[in-house]
Design a protein around this motif. Structure first.
Motif, PDB file in Angstrom:
ATOM      1  N   LYS A 268      23.317  70.773  46.884  1.00  0.00           N
ATOM      2  CA  LYS A 268      24.219  71.041  45.850  1.00  0.00           C
ATOM      3  C   LYS A 268      25.810  70.675  46.304  1.00  0.00           C
ATOM      4  O   LYS A 268      26.727  71.050  45.647  1.00  0.00           O
ATOM      5  CB  LYS A 268      24.301  72.601  45.981  1.00  0.00           C
ATOM      6  N   GLY A 269      26.023  70.107  47.491  1.00  0.00           N
ATOM      7  CA  GLY A 269      27.295  69.477  47.727  1.00  0.00           C
ATOM      8  C   GLY A 269      28.286  70.262  48.761  1.00  0.00           C
ATOM      9  O   GLY A 269      29.296  70.406  48.602  1.00  0.00           O
ATOM     10  N   ALA A 270      27.595  71.431  49.240  1.00  0.00           N
ATOM     11  CA  ALA A 270      28.473  72.544  49.965  1.00  0.00           C
ATOM     12  C   ALA A 270      29.236  71.667  51.145  1.00  0.00           C
ATOM     13  O   ALA A 270      28.714  70.707  51.677  1.00  0.00           O
ATOM     14  CB  ALA A 270      27.678  73.513  50.764  1.00  0.00           C
ATOM     15  N   SER A 271      30.202  72.007  51.531  1.00  0.00           N
ATOM     16  CA  SER A 271      30.999  71.260  52.597  1.00  0.00           C
ATOM     17  C   SER A 271      30.559  71.444  53.940  1.00  0.00           C
ATOM     18  O   SER A 271      30.567  70.707  54.828  1.00  0.00           O
ATOM     19  CB  SER A 271      32.558  71.854  52.708  1.00  0.00           C
ATOM     20  N   SER A 272      29.947  72.698  54.240  1.00  0.00           N
ATOM     21  CA  SER A 272      29.244  73.125  55.496  1.00  0.00           C
ATOM     22  C   SER A 272      28.304  74.321  55.111  1.00  0.00           C
ATOM     23  O   SER A 272      28.649  74.891  54.268  1.00  0.00           O
ATOM     24  CB  SER A 272      30.357  73.336  56.525  1.00  0.00           C
ATOM     25  N   VAL A 273      27.385  73.907  55.773  1.00  0.00           N
ATOM     26  CA  VAL A 273      26.114  74.948  55.605  1.00  0.00           C
ATOM     27  C   VAL A 273      26.108  75.769  57.004  1.00  0.00           C
ATOM     28  O   VAL A 273      25.392  74.990  57.995  1.00  0.00           O
ATOM     29  CB  VAL A 273      25.051  74.755  55.117  1.00  0.00           C
ATOM     30  N   SER A 274      26.408  76.992  57.299  1.00  0.00           N
ATOM     31  CA  SER A 274      26.124  77.547  58.461  1.00  0.00           C
ATOM     32  C   SER A 274      25.026  78.819  58.058  1.00  0.00           C
ATOM     33  O   SER A 274      24.764  79.016  57.145  1.00  0.00           O
ATOM     34  CB  SER A 274      27.273  78.021  58.968  1.00  0.00           C
ATOM     35  N   VAL A 275      24.364  79.128  59.406  1.00  0.00           N
ATOM     36  CA  VAL A 275      23.304  80.056  59.041  1.00  0.00           C
ATOM     37  C   VAL A 275      23.804  81.168  60.069  1.00  0.00           C
ATOM     38  O   VAL A 275      24.023  81.032  61.149  1.00  0.00           O
ATOM     39  CB  VAL A 275      22.019  79.552  59.515  1.00  0.00           C
ATOM     40  N   CYS A 276      23.813  82.398  59.636  1.00  0.00           N
ATOM     41  CA  CYS A 276      23.967  83.563  60.392  1.00  0.00           C
ATOM     42  C   CYS A 276      22.499  84.479  60.133  1.00  0.00           C
ATOM     43  O   CYS A 276      22.252  85.132  59.159  1.00  0.00           O
ATOM     44  CB  CYS A 276      25.111  84.379  60.028  1.00  0.00           C
ATOM     45  N   ALA A 277      21.585  84.379  61.330  1.00  0.00           N
ATOM     46  CA  ALA A 277      20.615  85.155  61.122  1.00  0.00           C
ATOM     47  C   ALA A 277      20.575  86.275  62.202  1.00  0.00           C
ATOM     48  O   ALA A 277      20.883  86.326  63.187  1.00  0.00           O
ATOM     49  CB  ALA A 277      19.275  84.424  61.535  1.00  0.00           C
TER      50      ALA A 277
END
Ligand SMILES: O=P(O)(O)OC[C@H]1O[C@H](OP(=O)(O)OP(=O)(O)O)[C@H](O)[C@@H]1O
Ligand SMILES: [Mg+2]
Length: 187
Positions: free
Chosen positions: A121-130
């Motif tokens: 979808k073109g996010a500038s960055s994707v981080s994950v907080c689990a």
């Protein structure tokens, strides 16, 4: 009816959870300051609802909040291995910094599917907080693009855990701690 009697052992108490959530929020706030646009928190429904609520209130940043739903477990304890997105985002995340908020990363198939979906979808960055990470069960070794980070609350031992959002057959999500069910309650 109290469900506390179904729990064999408590792994993380409400106080331990609150302390760790504050630390995660401080780290995410520091890593994302300053931002020109609000950080997008994407909660993975349903399990992340309590963690997202606590994390969002601890962040010292402007955020927007949305939810996405990916299903793979049905009413069992083993992932089907092929999650499907059954409810997509409302917000446009193109060009935005996104943090996917999960209760638990187990086989990794759900988070891998969602990371790919948000990157597409073109996010500038994707981080994950689990909140929890159960690396002993990993089947899909997800990767984040260079600007993405993996934040995790605790490493989870190889038990099927419930509470703090996590369910077995849709029960136990509202327990304020994380615990392991007594075997007689896995039907
Ligand atoms: O790493 P994985 O093996 O994919 O497992 C992790 C996912 O499984 C659970 O969700 P579930 O699909 O059961 O939906 P729920 O959040 O509604 O419980 C959990 O909330 C994570 O989203
Ligand atoms: Mg679940």
């Amino acid at each position: 009816m109290s469900l506390d009697s179904h729990i064999e052992s408590v792994l993380w108490t409400p106080d331990q959870i609150a302390a760790r959530v504050s630390e995660l929020a401080a780290q995410i706030s520091a890593d994302h300051s300053p931002l020109s646009e609000p950080l997008v928190l994407v909660g993975v429904a349903t399990g992340a609802f309590l963690f997202l609520a606590d994390l969002a209130r601890s962040l010292r940043l402007p955020v927007t909040v949305d939810f996405i739903r990916a299903e793979s477990y049905g009413s069992g304890t083993v992932s089907s291995g092929s999650p499907r997105i059954s409810s997509d985002l409302k917000l446009d995340v193109s060009g935005r910094h996104v943090v996917l908020v999960e209760d638990i990363v187990d086989s990794g198939s759900t988070i891998a599917c969602l990371i790919a979906h948000l990157e597409a979808k073109g996010a500038s960055s994707v981080s994950v907080c689990a909140f929890l990470d159960k690396p002993s069960r990993r089947k899909v070794h997800f990767q984040l693009l260079s600007k993405g980070k993996f934040y995790r609350g605790f490493e989870c031992p190889d038990y099927f855990v419930v509470g703090y959002g996590m369910d077995f057959a849709e029960l136990y999500r509202n327990l304020p701690y994380v615990g392991v069910l007594k075997p007689e309650h896995y039907k």
